[in-house]
Write an enzyme that holds these catalytic residues in place. Structure first.
Site, PDB file in Angstrom:
ATOM      1  NE  ARG A  31      57.122  28.058  -5.661  1.00 54.27           N
ATOM      2  CZ  ARG A  31      57.336  28.036  -4.376  1.00 54.27           C
ATOM      3  NH1 ARG A  31      58.530  28.328  -3.916  1.00 54.27           N
ATOM      4  NH2 ARG A  31      56.406  27.731  -3.538  1.00 54.27           N
ATOM      5  CB  CYS A  32      58.028  21.706  -7.141  1.00 53.08           C
ATOM      6  SG  CYS A  32      57.839  19.931  -7.317  1.00 53.08           S
ATOM      7  N   PRO A  33      58.372  21.316 -10.493  1.00 54.54           N
ATOM      8  CG  PRO A  33      58.146  19.790 -12.289  1.00 54.54           C
ATOM      9  CD  PRO A  33      57.507  21.020 -11.649  1.00 54.54           C
ATOM     10  CG  ASP A  73      60.469  17.670  -4.709  1.00 54.97           C
ATOM     11  OD1 ASP A  73      59.845  16.869  -3.974  1.00 54.97           O
ATOM     12  OD2 ASP A  73      59.956  18.694  -5.206  1.00 54.97           O
ATOM     13  CG  ASP A  88      60.080  24.722  -4.642  1.00 53.30           C
ATOM     14  OD1 ASP A  88      59.388  24.817  -3.598  1.00 53.30           O
ATOM     15  OD2 ASP A  88      59.741  24.032  -5.613  1.00 53.30           O
TER      16      ASP A  88
END
Length: 102
Positions: free
Chosen positions: A15-17, A48, A42
């Site tokens: 998952r982010c980041p 991103d 994600d």
């Protein structure tokens, strides 16, 4: 895209980041002009990764949806990157390809 070697960064299931962090780490020791593809499940990575690329002077050259089991043909990948089971079941995998700038 051309037939030039591509380094695969497998960030499926992260998952982010973390997808961007993994991509940045892989890009750190690469030369301008090198091509890296990050695979991510994600949805935030679709936004991103291009934002990271713009901020660092790199260019996104391709962004596509791939099957999580398609791993053949990725050159320069890490040994553990070829595990098709690393994507969560039923997850969509995005492949975002970045050409490193100077």
């Amino acid at each position: 895209m051309s037939d030039e070697p591509v380094t695969l960064v497998d960030a499926r299931g992260l998952r982010c980041p973390l997808p961007v962090i993994r991509l940045a780490a892989a890009a750190r020791d690469r030369a301008p002009g090198d091509v890296l593809t990050v695979w991510s499940t994600d949805p935030a990575a679709r936004h991103d990764v291009p934002a990271w690329a713009r901020m660092r002077g790199h260019a996104v050259v391709e962004s596509t949806v791939v099957e999580s089991t398609v791993v053949e043909g990725a050159e320069g990948q890490d040994a553990d990157a070829a595990d098709p089971g690393s994507a969560p079941d039923g997850a969509t995998t995005w492949a975002i390809t970045v050409r490193l700038g100077g």
